[in-house]
Design a protein around this motif. Structure first.
Motif, mmCIF file in Angstrom:
data_model
loop_
_atom_site.group_PDB
_atom_site.id
_atom_site.type_symbol
_atom_site.label_atom_id
_atom_site.label_comp_id
_atom_site.label_asym_id
_atom_site.label_seq_id
_atom_site.Cartn_x
_atom_site.Cartn_y
_atom_site.Cartn_z
ATOM 1 N N ALA A 147 1.060 -0.949 0.331
ATOM 2 C CA ALA A 147 -0.029 -0.252 -0.130
ATOM 3 C C ALA A 147 0.963 1.033 0.210
ATOM 4 N N VAL A 148 2.042 1.362 0.424
ATOM 5 C CA VAL A 148 3.425 2.323 0.879
ATOM 6 C C VAL A 148 4.236 3.085 0.161
ATOM 7 N N ILE A 149 4.375 1.827 -0.612
ATOM 8 C CA ILE A 149 5.776 1.135 -1.080
ATOM 9 C C ILE A 149 5.886 0.545 -2.865
ATOM 10 N N VAL A 150 6.089 1.861 -3.678
ATOM 11 C CA VAL A 150 5.847 0.942 -5.122
ATOM 12 C C VAL A 150 7.000 1.249 -5.698
ATOM 13 N N PRO A 151 7.653 0.796 -6.910
ATOM 14 C CA PRO A 151 7.248 -1.178 -7.149
ATOM 15 C C PRO A 151 7.490 -2.198 -5.821
ATOM 16 N N TYR A 152 6.306 -2.841 -5.469
ATOM 17 C CA TYR A 152 6.434 -3.837 -4.311
ATOM 18 C C TYR A 152 5.783 -5.052 -4.269
ATOM 19 N N GLN A 153 5.614 -6.007 -5.116
ATOM 20 C CA GLN A 153 4.998 -6.331 -5.682
ATOM 21 C C GLN A 153 5.350 -7.882 -6.684
ATOM 22 N N VAL A 154 3.942 -8.673 -7.491
ATOM 23 C CA VAL A 154 4.464 -9.284 -8.083
ATOM 24 C C VAL A 154 4.424 -8.874 -9.868
ATOM 25 N N PHE A 155 4.837 -8.822 -10.394
ATOM 26 C CA PHE A 155 5.180 -9.247 -11.578
ATOM 27 C C PHE A 155 5.170 -10.361 -12.669
ATOM 28 N N GLU A 156 3.919 -10.836 -13.966
ATOM 29 C CA GLU A 156 4.966 -11.616 -14.672
ATOM 30 C C GLU A 156 5.044 -11.018 -15.164
ATOM 31 N N THR A 157 6.005 -12.306 -16.209
ATOM 32 C CA THR A 157 7.720 -12.089 -17.240
ATOM 33 C C THR A 157 7.035 -12.549 -18.478
ATOM 34 N N ALA A 158 8.174 -12.877 -19.233
ATOM 35 C CA ALA A 158 7.812 -14.293 -20.445
ATOM 36 C C ALA A 158 6.978 -15.450 -19.706
ATOM 37 N N ASP A 159 7.689 -15.888 -18.800
ATOM 38 C CA ASP A 159 7.268 -17.288 -19.015
ATOM 39 C C ASP A 159 6.864 -17.233 -17.428
ATOM 40 N N ARG A 160 7.523 -17.201 -16.241
ATOM 41 C CA ARG A 160 6.982 -16.962 -14.774
ATOM 42 C C ARG A 160 7.134 -15.765 -13.791
ATOM 43 N N PRO A 161 6.650 -15.706 -12.909
ATOM 44 C CA PRO A 161 6.238 -14.388 -12.316
ATOM 45 C C PRO A 161 7.145 -14.579 -11.427
ATOM 46 N N LEU A 162 8.042 -12.987 -11.514
ATOM 47 C CA LEU A 162 8.653 -12.888 -10.330
ATOM 48 C C LEU A 162 8.333 -11.345 -8.617
ATOM 49 N N CYS A 163 8.530 -11.423 -7.994
ATOM 50 C CA CYS A 163 8.687 -10.494 -6.834
ATOM 51 C C CYS A 163 9.654 -9.150 -7.241
ATOM 52 N N LEU A 164 9.171 -8.204 -6.639
ATOM 53 C CA LEU A 164 9.601 -7.204 -7.285
ATOM 54 C C LEU A 164 9.781 -6.512 -6.274
ATOM 55 N N ALA A 165 11.248 -6.264 -4.999
ATOM 56 C CA ALA A 165 11.051 -5.000 -4.250
ATOM 57 C C ALA A 165 11.685 -3.963 -4.056
ATOM 58 N N ALA A 166 11.618 -2.754 -4.410
ATOM 59 C CA ALA A 166 12.445 -1.736 -4.814
ATOM 60 C C ALA A 166 11.863 -0.782 -3.795
ATOM 61 N N GLY A 167 12.557 -1.462 -2.482
ATOM 62 C CA GLY A 167 12.110 -0.669 -0.668
ATOM 63 C C GLY A 167 12.651 1.080 -0.801
ATOM 64 N N ASN A 168 13.119 1.308 -1.277
ATOM 65 C CA ASN A 168 13.368 2.692 -1.403
ATOM 66 C C ASN A 168 13.771 3.550 -2.899
ATOM 67 N N ASP A 169 13.977 4.643 -2.357
ATOM 68 C CA ASP A 169 14.360 5.190 -3.809
ATOM 69 C C ASP A 169 15.690 5.428 -3.703
ATOM 70 N N ARG A 170 16.651 4.522 -3.827
ATOM 71 C CA ARG A 170 18.034 4.273 -4.366
ATOM 72 C C ARG A 170 17.872 2.686 -5.401
ATOM 73 N N LEU A 171 17.000 1.950 -4.581
ATOM 74 C CA LEU A 171 16.886 0.997 -5.618
ATOM 75 C C LEU A 171 16.045 0.555 -6.220
ATOM 76 N N TRP A 172 15.111 1.891 -5.880
ATOM 77 C CA TRP A 172 14.142 1.909 -7.079
ATOM 78 C C TRP A 172 15.363 2.678 -8.413
ATOM 79 N N ALA A 173 16.113 3.843 -8.288
ATOM 80 C CA ALA A 173 17.171 4.025 -9.134
ATOM 81 C C ALA A 173 17.947 3.208 -10.606
ATOM 82 N N ARG A 174 18.135 2.401 -9.076
ATOM 83 C CA ARG A 174 18.997 0.691 -9.832
ATOM 84 C C ARG A 174 17.204 0.228 -10.463
#
Length: 375
Positions: free
Chosen positions: A231-258
């Motif tokens: 609810a308060v962090i984005v992106p912080y969730q599961v996404f579909e890829t070309a074959d199977r889902p992954l969970c992505l957790a860019a928990g702060n601005d530094r990780l989001w930039a990467r």
């Protein structure tokens, strides 16, 4: 030496929350004596299939009752109540999760027991708590997921409210019971007296949605479901890829930039709509579809390799078979072979680098009557 060696626990309960508290203490070295009704014992013995090696006792029961001794007492019989008192004379902790009102009816409520056994730490596990208009109501984990609000914030917005895949209220209440009991044992070292620990599935359920409750109290808003996202962090969730889902957790601005760099859109990290956490939350309806479209262009393993190389937290969405087959599962050594029983998950704690192992499997009904009760 295990930390609870020398501690004796009497467990008067069944199903999950009470037995789990007993199992945790047993794995930490306590002598746990499980008191069961003579006619069938703990209902969880029959909660199968699957069953253990005897074909009768459920795997569920094996998992929550390892390392204990079992005695049978008819708590409607005054003589067996007296036998329970004799057990409590040498006990440090009593755990009970019987139906609300029963312990008072049969004379083993907290007031009576701590009066007769002043050093006893008495742990009551309730459904809805030890006070209030619902005090006497029984409850099971899914009922408290429903009543306690967890279902309302689990699942996708367009789907019905959803149960969690594990008995989170039962299990956490068992853990809180252990925490409370150990706290009163520490206090007893100072005062010489025990006391009463009250926990409940309802209070645990509220604890799980603590953030949502605090938000509602502060703003008056009723939290909504966010699917797999936070609810308060984005992106912080599961996404579909070309074959199977992954969970992505860019928990702060530094990780989001990467993360933006790996996704091939470094400009997103400086875009005024997405640069800061609060901006990403406000504009997630725009950002999340952009991320999802990119992630669908490559297989999951390729994305995980690229994200991990950049130091962006991510993980595959495993099924249980994949978890058990993983190298990490084997490396931590959390699966144990019970003596004379099945393999089960052990205590998720290690002491000085060593995980406690169960010295015995789950007991047969009344297996230790002679040893403990002398009959």
């Amino acid at each position: 030496m295990l930390p609870l060696e020398g501690v004796r626990v009497i467990e008067v309960g069944q199903a999950l929350a009470g037995p789990l508290a007993g199992a945790i203490m047993a794995d930490m070295g306590a002598d746990v004596i499980k008191v069961e009704k003579p006619d069938g014992g703990d209902d969880a013995r029959g909660w199968g299939p699957p069953f253990g090696p005897d074909g009768v006792t459920s795997l569920y029961f094996h998992g929550q009752n390892r390392n204990k001794r079992s005695v049978t007492l008819d708590l409607k019989d005054a003589r067996d109540i007296e036998a329970l008192h004799r057990l409590c004379e040498s006990a440090d902790i009593l755990i009970q999760n019987l139906r609300p009102g029963v312990v008072e009816e049969i004379g083993i409520g907290p007031a009576a027991m701590t009066a007769r056994h002043p050093r006893l730490v008495y742990c009551s596990i309730w459904a809805f708590g030890d006070r209030g208009p619902m005090r006497m109501k029984p409850g099971f984990d899914p009922l408290l997921q429903a009543f306690g609000g967890m279902m309302s914030v689990t699942g996708r917005p367009e789907d019905p409210p959803t149960f969690c895949g594990a008995s989170i209220n039962d299990k956490a209440t068992g853990m809180f019971t252990v925490i409370g009991a150990l706290g009163l044992l520490r206090r007893r070292e100072i005062t010489g007296r025990g006391g009463v620990v009250d926990t409940s599935l309802f209070e645990t359920a509220v604890h799980w949605v603590e953030g949502q409750v605090n938000n509602h109290v502060a703003t008056g808003e009723v939290p909504k479901r966010h699917g797999t996202g936070g609810a308060v962090i984005v992106p912080y969730q599961v996404f579909e890829t070309a074959d199977r889902p992954l969970c992505l957790a860019a928990g702060n601005d530094r990780l989001w930039a990467r993360c933006a760099q790996v996704l091939g859109h470094p400009e997103w990290a400086s875009d005024e709509r997405f640069a800061k956490g609060a901006q990403r939350v406000r504009n997630k309806a725009v950002l999340l579809p952009l991320i999802a479209a990119v992630l669908r262009t490559r297989p999951r393993d390729a994305w995980i390799a690229a994200l991990e190389e950049a130091g962006v937290p991510c993980a595959p969405v495993n099924d249980i078979g994949e978890v058990v087959a993983s190298e990490q599962f084997a490396a931590v050594g959390i699966l144990q072979q019970l003596p004379g029983g099945p393999k089960v998950v052990g205590l998720p704690i290690s002491f000085d680098g060593v995980r406690p192992r169960s010295a015995r499997g789950a007991p047969r009904l009344g297996e230790h009557n002679k040893e403990v009760l002398g009959r």
